[in-house]
Design an enzyme around this catalytic site. Structure first.
Site, mmCIF file in Angstrom:
data_model
loop_
_atom_site.group_PDB
_atom_site.id
_atom_site.type_symbol
_atom_site.label_atom_id
_atom_site.label_comp_id
_atom_site.label_asym_id
_atom_site.label_seq_id
_atom_site.Cartn_x
_atom_site.Cartn_y
_atom_site.Cartn_z
ATOM 1 C CG MET A 1 -1.481 1.324 1.566
ATOM 2 S SD MET A 1 -2.594 1.441 2.987
ATOM 3 C CE MET A 1 -1.892 0.392 4.204
ATOM 4 N N PRO A 2 0.995 1.916 -1.131
ATOM 5 C CG PRO A 2 0.865 2.714 -3.325
ATOM 6 C CD PRO A 2 0.501 1.562 -2.458
ATOM 7 C CB ILE A 3 1.442 6.123 2.517
ATOM 8 C CG1 ILE A 3 0.628 4.927 3.010
ATOM 9 C CG2 ILE A 3 0.973 7.416 3.173
ATOM 10 C CD1 ILE A 3 0.829 4.607 4.478
ATOM 11 C CB SER B 1 -3.516 -0.439 -2.379
ATOM 12 O OG SER B 1 -2.625 -0.137 -3.441
ATOM 13 N NE ARG C 1 -5.295 3.575 2.396
ATOM 14 C CZ ARG C 1 -5.800 2.518 1.770
ATOM 15 N NH1 ARG C 1 -5.860 2.496 0.458
ATOM 16 N NH2 ARG C 1 -6.249 1.492 2.440
#
EC number: 5.3.2.-
Length: 70
Positions: free
Chosen positions: A1-3, A38, A40
């Site tokens: 999950m990239p933020i 995914s 964010r």
């Protein structure tokens, strides 16, 4: 999950921020194959008095520019 976190000076419109969010999301999908759901994005806005370059805040730079122009 990239933020993805982005710091911005205050003043951009909601439309500007929405375009940025969409572009960053698309970039994460393209670059690393992240599923859209995914990704964010966190936008942090700060007043010009809270960001400085070379010891001078952006608020001070804007005030100096306005004084020169008017």
């Amino acid at each position: 999950m990239p933020i993805i976190e982005v710091n911005l000076l205050e003043g951009r419109t909601s439309d500007d921020k929405e375009r940025l969010i969409q572009a960053l999301t698309a970039a994460a999908i393209e670059a690393i194959g992240a599923p859209r759901e995914s990704v964010r994005i966190i936008l942090r806005e700060m007043p010009p008095g809270h960001f400085a370059v070379g010891g001078e805040t952006f608020a001070a730079k804007a005030a100096a520019k306005a004084a020169r122009q008017g």
